[in-house]
Design a protein around this motif. Structure first.
Motif, PDB file in Angstrom:
ATOM      1  N   VAL A 151       0.838  -1.196   0.000  1.00 17.25           N
ATOM      2  CA  VAL A 151       0.000   0.000   0.000  1.00 17.25           C
ATOM      3  C   VAL A 151       0.879   1.254   0.000  1.00 17.25           C
ATOM      4  N   ALA A 152       1.905   1.249   0.831  1.00 19.97           N
ATOM      5  CA  ALA A 152       2.799   2.413   0.908  1.00 19.97           C
ATOM      6  C   ALA A 152       3.530   2.628  -0.411  1.00 19.97           C
ATOM      7  N   GLU A 153       3.983   1.543  -1.036  1.00 14.35           N
ATOM      8  CA  GLU A 153       4.696   1.663  -2.312  1.00 14.35           C
ATOM      9  C   GLU A 153       3.786   2.223  -3.399  1.00 14.35           C
ATOM     10  N   ARG A 154       2.538   1.762  -3.442  1.00 15.71           N
ATOM     11  CA  ARG A 154       1.635   2.278  -4.472  1.00 15.71           C
ATOM     12  C   ARG A 154       1.281   3.739  -4.213  1.00 15.71           C
ATOM     13  N   ALA A 155       1.088   4.100  -2.944  1.00 12.08           N
ATOM     14  CA  ALA A 155       0.815   5.499  -2.623  1.00 12.08           C
ATOM     15  C   ALA A 155       1.974   6.392  -3.065  1.00 12.08           C
ATOM     16  N   HIS A 156       3.202   5.937  -2.817  1.00 15.27           N
ATOM     17  CA  HIS A 156       4.377   6.701  -3.244  1.00 15.27           C
ATOM     18  C   HIS A 156       4.405   6.832  -4.775  1.00 15.27           C
ATOM     19  N   LEU A 157       4.102   5.745  -5.470  1.00 15.02           N
ATOM     20  CA  LEU A 157       4.085   5.776  -6.933  1.00 15.02           C
ATOM     21  C   LEU A 157       3.059   6.768  -7.453  1.00 15.02           C
ATOM     22  N   LEU A 158       1.935   6.862  -6.745  1.00 11.59           N
ATOM     23  CA  LEU A 158       0.860   7.767  -7.165  1.00 11.59           C
ATOM     24  C   LEU A 158       1.087   9.199  -6.681  1.00 11.59           C
ATOM     25  N   GLY A 159       2.108   9.412  -5.908  1.00  8.47           N
ATOM     26  CA  GLY A 159       2.385  10.747  -5.387  1.00  8.47           C
ATOM     27  C   GLY A 159       1.426  11.171  -4.292  1.00  8.47           C
ATOM     28  N   LEU A 160       0.900  10.203  -3.544  1.00 14.01           N
ATOM     29  CA  LEU A 160      -0.052  10.496  -2.476  1.00 14.01           C
ATOM     30  C   LEU A 160       0.625  10.363  -1.123  1.00 14.01           C
ATOM     31  N   SER A 161       0.485  11.372  -0.297  1.00 13.55           N
ATOM     32  CA  SER A 161       1.020  11.337   1.060  1.00 13.55           C
ATOM     33  C   SER A 161      -0.129  10.963   1.999  1.00 13.55           C
ATOM     34  N   ILE A 162      -0.236   9.667   2.276  1.00 15.76           N
ATOM     35  CA  ILE A 162      -1.370   9.161   3.053  1.00 15.76           C
ATOM     36  C   ILE A 162      -0.848   8.434   4.281  1.00 15.76           C
ATOM     37  N   PRO A 163      -1.310   8.845   5.471  1.00 21.46           N
ATOM     38  CA  PRO A 163      -0.916   8.116   6.682  1.00 21.46           C
ATOM     39  C   PRO A 163      -1.704   6.811   6.790  1.00 21.46           C
ATOM     40  N   PHE A 164      -1.069   5.768   7.324  1.00 20.52           N
ATOM     41  CA  PHE A 164      -1.715   4.474   7.507  1.00 20.52           C
ATOM     42  C   PHE A 164      -1.738   4.115   8.986  1.00 20.52           C
ATOM     43  N   GLU A 165      -2.753   3.400   9.368  1.00 14.75           N
ATOM     44  CA  GLU A 165      -2.749   2.758  10.681  1.00 14.75           C
ATOM     45  C   GLU A 165      -2.839   1.266  10.445  1.00 14.75           C
ATOM     46  N   ILE A 166      -1.737   0.576  10.722  1.00 13.83           N
ATOM     47  CA  ILE A 166      -1.667  -0.862  10.482  1.00 13.83           C
ATOM     48  C   ILE A 166      -2.223  -1.582  11.705  1.00 13.83           C
ATOM     49  N   MET A 167      -3.131  -2.523  11.464  1.00 11.80           N
ATOM     50  CA  MET A 167      -3.763  -3.226  12.579  1.00 11.80           C
ATOM     51  C   MET A 167      -3.833  -4.717  12.307  1.00 11.80           C
ATOM     52  N   GLU A 168      -3.867  -5.471  13.373  1.00 13.40           N
ATOM     53  CA  GLU A 168      -4.017  -6.922  13.266  1.00 13.40           C
ATOM     54  C   GLU A 168      -5.482  -7.333  13.277  1.00 13.40           C
ATOM     55  N   ASP A 169      -6.342  -6.460  13.777  1.00 19.37           N
ATOM     56  CA  ASP A 169      -7.790  -6.660  13.675  1.00 19.37           C
ATOM     57  C   ASP A 169      -8.412  -5.277  13.476  1.00 19.37           C
ATOM     58  N   PRO A 170      -9.621  -5.206  12.937  1.00 19.87           N
ATOM     59  CA  PRO A 170     -10.193  -3.909  12.538  1.00 19.87           C
ATOM     60  C   PRO A 170     -11.007  -3.217  13.626  1.00 19.87           C
ATOM     61  N   SER A 171     -10.836  -3.605  14.896  1.00 22.35           N
ATOM     62  CA  SER A 171     -11.705  -3.061  15.936  1.00 22.35           C
ATOM     63  C   SER A 171     -11.528  -1.557  16.120  1.00 22.35           C
ATOM     64  N   HIS A 172     -10.370  -1.013  15.730  1.00 17.89           N
ATOM     65  CA  HIS A 172     -10.138   0.424  15.892  1.00 17.89           C
ATOM     66  C   HIS A 172     -10.245   1.195  14.574  1.00 17.89           C
ATOM     67  N   ALA A 173     -10.705   0.527  13.535  1.00 14.86           N
ATOM     68  CA  ALA A 173     -10.714   1.160  12.215  1.00 14.86           C
ATOM     69  C   ALA A 173     -11.603   2.393  12.163  1.00 14.86           C
ATOM     70  N   SER A 174     -12.773   2.324  12.775  1.00 19.30           N
ATOM     71  CA  SER A 174     -13.700   3.465  12.712  1.00 19.30           C
ATOM     72  C   SER A 174     -13.098   4.693  13.375  1.00 19.30           C
ATOM     73  N   ASN A 175     -12.458   4.508  14.518  1.00 16.94           N
ATOM     74  CA  ASN A 175     -11.850   5.642  15.209  1.00 16.94           C
ATOM     75  C   ASN A 175     -10.644   6.190  14.467  1.00 16.94           C
ATOM     76  N   ALA A 176      -9.929   5.325  13.781  1.00 14.77           N
ATOM     77  CA  ALA A 176      -8.719   5.752  13.077  1.00 14.77           C
ATOM     78  C   ALA A 176      -9.018   6.407  11.738  1.00 14.77           C
ATOM     79  N   PHE A 177     -10.189   6.124  11.179  1.00 16.76           N
ATOM     80  CA  PHE A 177     -10.451   6.423   9.776  1.00 16.76           C
ATOM     81  C   PHE A 177     -10.300   7.902   9.408  1.00 16.76           C
ATOM     82  N   SER A 178     -10.694   8.796  10.278  1.00 18.85           N
ATOM     83  CA  SER A 178     -10.651  10.217   9.928  1.00 18.85           C
ATOM     84  C   SER A 178      -9.225  10.739   9.799  1.00 18.85           C
TER      85      SER A 178
END
Length: 339
Positions: free
Chosen positions: A46-73
Protein backbone atom coordinates in the motif's frame (compact mmCIF):
# COMPACT_ATOMS: atom_id res chain seq x y z
CA UNK A 1 -19.63 9.39 9.70
CA UNK A 2 -21.88 7.07 11.71
CA UNK A 3 -20.43 4.91 14.47
CA UNK A 4 -23.56 2.80 14.82
CA UNK A 5 -22.22 0.08 12.55
CA UNK A 6 -18.83 -1.63 12.18
CA UNK A 7 -16.68 -0.34 9.32
CA UNK A 8 -16.75 -1.77 5.79
CA UNK A 9 -14.10 -4.25 4.72
CA UNK A 10 -12.45 -3.52 1.36
CA UNK A 11 -10.59 -6.32 -0.40
CA UNK A 12 -7.57 -5.56 -2.58
CA UNK A 13 -8.76 -7.48 -5.64
CA UNK A 14 -6.06 -8.22 -8.22
CA UNK A 15 -2.84 -6.86 -6.64
CA UNK A 16 -1.57 -5.65 -10.02
CA UNK A 17 -4.81 -3.85 -10.84
CA UNK A 18 -6.33 -0.52 -9.89
CA UNK A 19 -8.00 -1.67 -6.67
CA UNK A 20 -5.36 -0.20 -4.37
CA UNK A 21 -5.26 3.01 -6.44
CA UNK A 22 -9.01 3.40 -5.96
CA UNK A 23 -8.89 2.78 -2.22
CA UNK A 24 -6.11 5.31 -1.75
CA UNK A 25 -7.96 7.84 -3.87
CA UNK A 26 -11.23 7.26 -2.05
CA UNK A 27 -9.64 7.77 1.36
CA UNK A 28 -7.82 10.89 0.14
CA UNK A 29 -11.13 12.31 -1.16
CA UNK A 30 -13.16 11.34 1.95
CA UNK A 31 -15.60 13.72 3.57
CA UNK A 32 -18.03 13.62 6.48
CA UNK A 33 -20.41 11.45 4.44
CA UNK A 34 -17.82 8.78 3.61
CA UNK A 35 -18.48 5.60 5.58
CA UNK A 36 -15.57 4.26 7.60
CA UNK A 37 -13.72 1.42 5.92
CA UNK A 38 -10.51 -0.55 6.23
CA UNK A 39 -8.38 -2.23 3.59
CA UNK A 40 -7.24 -5.84 3.80
CA UNK A 41 -3.78 -5.66 2.23
CA UNK A 42 -0.02 -5.71 2.66
CA UNK A 43 0.94 -2.37 4.29
CA UNK A 44 4.26 -2.23 2.44
CA UNK A 45 2.50 -2.72 -0.89
CA UNK A 46 0.00 0.00 0.00
CA UNK A 47 2.80 2.41 0.91
CA UNK A 48 4.70 1.66 -2.31
CA UNK A 49 1.63 2.28 -4.47
CA UNK A 50 0.82 5.50 -2.62
CA UNK A 51 4.38 6.70 -3.24
CA UNK A 52 4.09 5.78 -6.93
CA UNK A 53 0.86 7.77 -7.16
CA UNK A 54 2.38 10.75 -5.39
CA UNK A 55 -0.05 10.50 -2.48
CA UNK A 56 1.02 11.34 1.06
CA UNK A 57 -1.37 9.16 3.05
CA UNK A 58 -0.92 8.12 6.68
CA UNK A 59 -1.72 4.47 7.51
CA UNK A 60 -2.75 2.76 10.68
CA UNK A 61 -1.67 -0.86 10.48
CA UNK A 62 -3.76 -3.23 12.58
CA UNK A 63 -4.02 -6.92 13.27
CA UNK A 64 -7.79 -6.66 13.67
CA UNK A 65 -10.19 -3.91 12.54
CA UNK A 66 -11.71 -3.06 15.94
CA UNK A 67 -10.14 0.42 15.89
CA UNK A 68 -10.71 1.16 12.21
CA UNK A 69 -13.70 3.46 12.71
CA UNK A 70 -11.85 5.64 15.21
CA UNK A 71 -8.72 5.75 13.08
CA UNK A 72 -10.45 6.42 9.78
CA UNK A 73 -10.65 10.22 9.93
CA UNK A 74 -6.89 10.54 10.45
CA UNK A 75 -5.38 7.52 8.70
CA UNK A 76 -6.25 4.77 6.26
CA UNK A 77 -6.78 1.62 8.35
CA UNK A 78 -4.94 -1.36 6.83
CA UNK A 79 -5.55 -4.87 8.12
CA UNK A 80 -2.29 -6.72 7.52
CA UNK A 81 -2.57 -9.34 4.77
CA UNK A 82 0.58 -10.65 3.12
CA UNK A 83 1.08 -11.40 -0.57
CA UNK A 84 3.90 -13.85 -1.34
CA UNK A 85 5.15 -12.25 -4.56
CA UNK A 86 6.18 -8.71 -5.42
CA UNK A 87 3.58 -6.97 -7.54
CA UNK A 88 4.37 -4.74 -10.49
CA UNK A 89 1.39 -2.54 -11.43
CA UNK A 90 -0.26 -3.90 -14.55
CA UNK A 91 1.48 -7.30 -14.45
CA UNK A 92 -0.47 -9.99 -12.54
CA UNK A 93 1.48 -12.73 -10.78
CA UNK A 94 -0.24 -16.09 -10.39
CA UNK A 95 1.70 -16.65 -7.17
CA UNK A 96 -0.61 -14.13 -5.46
CA UNK A 97 -3.81 -15.95 -6.39
CA UNK A 98 -4.36 -17.77 -3.11
CA UNK A 99 -3.72 -14.61 -1.07
CA UNK A 100 -6.21 -12.71 -3.26
CA UNK A 101 -8.91 -15.26 -2.48
CA UNK A 102 -7.96 -15.43 1.19
CA UNK A 103 -8.55 -11.67 1.48
CA UNK A 104 -12.13 -12.22 0.32
CA UNK A 105 -12.53 -15.08 2.78
CA UNK A 106 -11.23 -12.91 5.63
CA UNK A 107 -13.65 -10.13 4.80
CA UNK A 108 -16.63 -12.49 4.90
CA UNK A 109 -15.42 -13.96 8.21
CA UNK A 110 -15.13 -10.47 9.68
CA UNK A 111 -18.73 -9.74 8.72
CA UNK A 112 -19.91 -12.94 10.38
CA UNK A 113 -18.03 -12.11 13.58
CA UNK A 114 -19.49 -8.61 13.70
CA UNK A 115 -16.25 -6.78 12.95
CA UNK A 116 -17.35 -5.51 9.54
CA UNK A 117 -20.77 -4.44 8.30
CA UNK A 118 -20.22 -5.34 4.64
CA UNK A 119 -17.57 -6.24 2.11
CA UNK A 120 -16.73 -4.15 -0.94
CA UNK A 121 -14.64 -6.24 -3.31
CA UNK A 122 -12.20 -4.68 -5.71
CA UNK A 123 -12.01 -6.36 -9.14
CA UNK A 124 -10.20 -9.68 -9.56
CA UNK A 125 -8.31 -10.87 -12.65
CA UNK A 126 -10.15 -14.08 -13.47
CA UNK A 127 -7.66 -15.18 -16.13
CA UNK A 128 -4.91 -15.29 -13.52
CA UNK A 129 -7.15 -17.11 -11.06
CA UNK A 130 -8.03 -19.72 -13.68
CA UNK A 131 -4.32 -20.34 -14.28
CA UNK A 132 -4.05 -21.26 -10.60
CA UNK A 133 -6.99 -23.67 -10.75
CA UNK A 134 -9.85 -21.36 -9.72
CA UNK A 135 -13.07 -23.27 -10.42
CA UNK A 136 -15.76 -20.60 -10.15
CA UNK A 137 -16.93 -18.51 -13.13
CA UNK A 138 -16.48 -15.27 -11.20
CA UNK A 139 -16.67 -13.25 -7.98
CA UNK A 140 -20.43 -13.65 -7.65
CA UNK A 141 -20.34 -17.43 -7.78
CA UNK A 142 -17.32 -17.64 -5.47
CA UNK A 143 -19.04 -15.56 -2.80
CA UNK A 144 -22.00 -17.94 -2.88
CA UNK A 145 -19.66 -20.79 -1.92
CA UNK A 146 -18.68 -18.87 1.23
CA UNK A 147 -22.25 -18.99 2.49
CA UNK A 148 -23.39 -21.63 4.95
CA UNK A 149 -26.57 -22.23 2.98
CA UNK A 150 -27.32 -23.54 -0.48
CA UNK A 151 -28.29 -20.51 -2.50
CA UNK A 152 -28.47 -19.10 -6.00
CA UNK A 153 -26.03 -16.22 -6.50
CA UNK A 154 -27.73 -13.28 -8.20
CA UNK A 155 -25.91 -10.31 -9.69
CA UNK A 156 -27.75 -7.00 -9.50
CA UNK A 157 -26.17 -3.95 -11.12
CA UNK A 158 -27.62 -0.79 -9.62
CA UNK A 159 -27.25 2.80 -10.80
CA UNK A 160 -29.32 5.84 -9.81
CA UNK A 161 -31.49 5.58 -12.91
CA UNK A 162 -31.55 1.82 -13.63
CA UNK A 163 -31.27 -1.59 -11.97
CA UNK A 164 -30.69 -4.80 -13.91
CA UNK A 165 -30.26 -8.50 -13.18
CA UNK A 166 -28.93 -11.13 -15.62
CA UNK A 167 -30.65 -14.47 -15.07
CA UNK A 168 -27.63 -16.33 -16.44
CA UNK A 169 -24.29 -14.78 -15.63
CA UNK A 170 -20.82 -15.97 -16.58
CA UNK A 171 -21.57 -18.65 -19.15
CA UNK A 172 -20.99 -18.86 -22.92
CA UNK A 173 -23.78 -17.39 -25.01
CA UNK A 174 -24.28 -20.77 -26.65
CA UNK A 175 -25.26 -22.21 -23.26
CA UNK A 176 -27.88 -19.61 -22.35
CA UNK A 177 -30.88 -21.26 -23.99
CA UNK A 178 -30.01 -24.63 -22.47
CA UNK A 179 -29.70 -23.22 -18.96
CA UNK A 180 -32.84 -21.07 -19.01
CA UNK A 181 -35.64 -22.80 -17.12
CA UNK A 182 -38.89 -21.64 -15.61
CA UNK A 183 -37.56 -22.41 -12.13
CA UNK A 184 -34.27 -20.53 -12.68
CA UNK A 185 -36.08 -17.42 -13.90
CA UNK A 186 -38.66 -17.63 -11.12
CA UNK A 187 -36.03 -18.13 -8.40
CA UNK A 188 -33.89 -15.25 -9.69
CA UNK A 189 -36.95 -13.01 -9.84
CA UNK A 190 -37.98 -13.88 -6.27
CA UNK A 191 -34.49 -13.17 -4.92
CA UNK A 192 -34.52 -9.87 -6.80
CA UNK A 193 -37.99 -8.97 -5.54
CA UNK A 194 -37.04 -9.63 -1.92
CA UNK A 195 -33.75 -7.73 -2.20
CA UNK A 196 -35.47 -4.68 -3.65
CA UNK A 197 -37.77 -4.66 -0.65
CA UNK A 198 -35.24 -5.31 2.11
CA UNK A 199 -32.10 -3.64 0.74
CA UNK A 200 -33.45 -0.83 -1.44
CA UNK A 201 -36.68 0.07 0.34
CA UNK A 202 -38.96 -0.50 -2.66
CA UNK A 203 -42.17 -1.78 -1.05
CA UNK A 204 -43.88 -3.00 -4.21
CA UNK A 205 -41.15 -3.72 -6.77
CA UNK A 206 -42.09 -3.77 -10.46
CA UNK A 207 -40.20 -6.38 -12.46
CA UNK A 208 -39.73 -6.30 -16.24
CA UNK A 209 -38.42 -9.48 -17.86
CA UNK A 210 -36.83 -9.43 -21.27
CA UNK A 211 -37.35 -11.99 -23.97
CA UNK A 212 -34.44 -14.06 -25.12
CA UNK A 213 -34.91 -13.76 -28.86
CA UNK A 214 -35.33 -10.65 -31.05
CA UNK A 215 -38.75 -9.04 -30.55
CA UNK A 216 -39.36 -11.46 -27.64
CA UNK A 217 -39.69 -14.30 -30.13
CA UNK A 218 -42.39 -12.86 -32.38
CA UNK A 219 -44.98 -15.11 -30.75
CA UNK A 220 -42.93 -18.23 -31.35
CA UNK A 221 -41.73 -17.41 -34.84
CA UNK A 222 -38.18 -16.63 -33.64
CA UNK A 223 -37.75 -19.27 -30.95
CA UNK A 224 -39.68 -21.22 -28.36
CA UNK A 225 -38.02 -19.91 -25.18
CA UNK A 226 -40.03 -16.71 -24.89
CA UNK A 227 -43.47 -18.35 -24.94
CA UNK A 228 -42.66 -21.66 -23.31
CA UNK A 229 -40.16 -20.65 -20.63
CA UNK A 230 -40.10 -16.93 -19.90
CA UNK A 231 -43.85 -16.33 -20.20
CA UNK A 232 -44.52 -19.31 -17.94
CA UNK A 233 -42.16 -17.91 -15.30
CA UNK A 234 -43.87 -14.52 -15.50
CA UNK A 235 -47.27 -16.18 -15.05
CA UNK A 236 -45.93 -17.98 -11.99
CA UNK A 237 -44.73 -14.68 -10.54
CA UNK A 238 -47.98 -12.84 -11.16
CA UNK A 239 -49.89 -15.73 -9.57
CA UNK A 240 -47.99 -14.90 -6.36
CA UNK A 241 -49.16 -11.29 -6.58
CA UNK A 242 -45.86 -9.90 -7.88
CA UNK A 243 -45.93 -7.06 -10.38
CA UNK A 244 -44.04 -8.75 -13.21
CA UNK A 245 -44.39 -8.33 -16.96
CA UNK A 246 -42.78 -10.00 -19.95
CA UNK A 247 -41.27 -11.32 -22.01
CA UNK A 248 -40.56 -7.88 -23.43
CA UNK A 249 -38.31 -6.95 -26.38
CA UNK A 250 -35.02 -5.84 -24.86
CA UNK A 251 -34.34 -3.26 -27.55
CA UNK A 252 -37.19 -1.02 -26.34
CA UNK A 253 -36.77 -1.36 -22.57
CA UNK A 254 -33.99 1.06 -21.80
CA UNK A 255 -34.87 4.48 -23.19
CA UNK A 256 -35.80 7.10 -20.60
CA UNK A 257 -39.58 6.92 -20.81
CA UNK A 258 -39.59 3.10 -20.70
CA UNK A 259 -37.48 3.08 -17.53
CA UNK A 260 -40.27 4.82 -15.63
CA UNK A 261 -42.44 1.72 -15.88
CA UNK A 262 -40.36 -0.68 -13.81
CA UNK A 263 -37.90 -0.87 -10.92
CA UNK A 264 -35.64 -3.56 -12.36
CA UNK A 265 -35.06 -5.41 -15.61
CA UNK A 266 -34.29 -9.11 -15.53
CA UNK A 267 -32.42 -10.06 -18.68
CA UNK A 268 -31.77 -13.56 -19.89
CA UNK A 269 -28.01 -13.23 -20.34
CA UNK A 270 -25.11 -11.11 -19.16
CA UNK A 271 -24.62 -8.56 -21.96
CA UNK A 272 -28.34 -8.14 -22.62
CA UNK A 273 -28.65 -5.97 -19.52
CA UNK A 274 -25.09 -5.02 -18.59
CA UNK A 275 -24.44 -3.25 -21.89
CA UNK A 276 -27.40 -0.86 -21.40
CA UNK A 277 -26.66 0.01 -17.78
CA UNK A 278 -22.96 0.56 -18.37
CA UNK A 279 -23.81 2.77 -21.35
CA UNK A 280 -26.42 4.80 -19.46
CA UNK A 281 -24.42 5.32 -16.25
CA UNK A 282 -21.06 3.58 -16.14
CA UNK A 283 -19.45 5.47 -13.28
CA UNK A 284 -22.32 5.30 -10.78
CA UNK A 285 -23.06 1.61 -11.37
CA UNK A 286 -22.56 -0.84 -8.49
CA UNK A 287 -22.41 -4.63 -8.61
CA UNK A 288 -24.44 -6.07 -5.72
CA UNK A 289 -24.60 -9.80 -4.99
CA UNK A 290 -28.12 -10.30 -3.69
CA UNK A 291 -29.51 -13.28 -1.86
CA UNK A 292 -26.40 -13.69 0.32
CA UNK A 293 -26.57 -13.71 4.13
CA UNK A 294 -23.98 -10.91 4.09
CA UNK A 295 -23.67 -7.63 2.16
CA UNK A 296 -21.35 -7.50 -0.83
CA UNK A 297 -20.95 -4.72 -3.37
CA UNK A 298 -18.28 -4.03 -5.97
CA UNK A 299 -17.30 -1.40 -8.52
CA UNK A 300 -18.94 -1.78 -11.91
CA UNK A 301 -15.67 -2.34 -13.81
CA UNK A 302 -12.64 -4.59 -14.06
CA UNK A 303 -9.02 -4.48 -12.97
CA UNK A 304 -7.94 -1.94 -15.63
CA UNK A 305 -4.35 -3.19 -15.59
CA UNK A 306 -3.16 -0.54 -18.03
CA UNK A 307 -4.23 2.19 -15.58
CA UNK A 308 -2.69 0.67 -12.47
CA UNK A 309 -0.15 2.95 -10.87
CA UNK A 310 -0.78 5.80 -13.31
CA UNK A 311 -3.04 7.92 -11.12
CA UNK A 312 -5.69 8.13 -13.84
CA UNK A 313 -8.21 5.59 -12.47
CA UNK A 314 -11.51 7.16 -11.38
CA UNK A 315 -12.87 6.39 -7.91
CA UNK A 316 -16.54 7.03 -8.77
CA UNK A 317 -17.74 3.44 -8.91
CA UNK A 318 -15.85 2.39 -5.77
CA UNK A 319 -17.31 5.38 -3.96
CA UNK A 320 -20.79 4.39 -5.13
CA UNK A 321 -20.19 0.77 -4.08
CA UNK A 322 -19.04 1.82 -0.60
CA UNK A 323 -21.96 4.21 -0.13
CA UNK A 324 -24.43 1.56 -1.29
CA UNK A 325 -23.00 -1.08 1.06
CA UNK A 326 -23.35 1.37 3.96
CA UNK A 327 -26.91 2.24 2.95
CA UNK A 328 -27.94 -1.42 2.73
CA UNK A 329 -26.31 -2.18 6.09
CA UNK A 330 -28.26 0.64 7.76
CA UNK A 331 -31.49 -0.43 6.09
CA UNK A 332 -31.07 -4.01 7.33
CA UNK A 333 -30.42 -2.82 10.87
CA UNK A 334 -33.56 -0.69 10.83
CA UNK A 335 -35.55 -3.59 9.41
CA UNK A 336 -34.32 -5.97 12.11
CA UNK A 337 -35.21 -3.37 14.76
CA UNK A 338 -38.74 -3.16 13.37
CA UNK A 339 -38.41 0.47 12.39
Amino acid sequence: MSNTLPPIALTPGEPAGIGIDLVLGLWAARNQETPAFFLIDDPQRVAERAHLLGLSIPFEIMEDPSHASNAFSKALPVLRHDFPAYTTPGIPNVANTLATLEAINRAVTLIRTGMASAVVTNPIQKETLYQAGFKQPGHTEYLATLSDINLTPVMLIAAPDLKVVPVTIHIPLAEVSRQLTVEKIFTTAMITYNALRTDFGIIFPRLALTGLNPHAGENGMLGREDNEVIATAVAKLTAKGIDACGPLPADTLFYEEARRNYDVVLGMYHDQVLVPIKTINFWKGVNVTIGLPFIRTSPNHGTALRLAGTGTARIDSLRAATDMAWSIAHRRVKSSDGR
